[in-house]
Design a protein around this motif. Structure first.
Motif, PDB file in Angstrom:
ATOM      1  N   LYS A   1      61.193  46.942  26.275  1.00 41.08           N
ATOM      2  CA  LYS A   1      62.255  47.701  26.943  1.00 41.08           C
ATOM      3  C   LYS A   1      63.505  47.759  26.058  1.00 41.08           C
TER       4      LYS A   1
ATOM      5  N   ALA B   1      63.669  47.740  22.964  1.00 37.74           N
ATOM      6  CA  ALA B   1      63.421  48.618  21.820  1.00 37.74           C
ATOM      7  C   ALA B   1      63.343  50.088  22.246  1.00 37.74           C
ATOM      8  N   GLY B   2      63.581  50.360  23.526  1.00 33.16           N
ATOM      9  CA  GLY B   2      63.611  51.737  24.000  1.00 33.16           C
ATOM     10  C   GLY B   2      62.352  52.189  24.707  1.00 33.16           C
TER      11      GLY B   2
ATOM     12  N   ASN C   1      59.298  52.037  27.769  1.00 33.03           N
ATOM     13  CA  ASN C   1      59.239  51.892  29.213  1.00 33.03           C
ATOM     14  C   ASN C   1      58.326  50.708  29.526  1.00 33.03           C
TER      15      ASN C   1
END
Length: 87
Positions: free
Chosen positions: A68, A70-71, A73
């Motif tokens: 999460k 690190a971007g 989902n």
């Protein structure tokens, strides 16, 4: 535990790490055994559906939090207990 049992355990640990390290994206879901004695789901082992490697729930939760951060989902990882996302 004798020396041969310890050697076999180490061999299994190394094989599991190799699976986990080679996986491009973990998808955890299947719980394997409940080692908690009913006290906490965080002691369960989960299997990655992609690589077959296993991790304890607490390690999977940390993996999902890093994913999460690190971007990504974290829902993509499939970490749910009783329908509730863990992070």
């Amino acid at each position: 535990m004798d020396k041969s049992e310890a050697h076999e355990m180490l061999k299994q640990i190394k094989a599991n790490h190799a699976k986990l390290n080679s996986c491009p994206k973990h998808e955890f879901g299947k719980v394997v055994g409940d080692r908690s004695g009913g006290h906490s789901p965080r002691q369960n082992m989960r299997i990655c559906q992609q690589c077959g490697g296993s991790m304890e729930d607490r390690d999977v939760i940390l993996y999902a939090k890093g994913y999460k951060a690190a971007g990504g989902n974290p829902d993509d990882i499939g970490l749910f207990i009783d329908g509730q996302a863990l992070c």
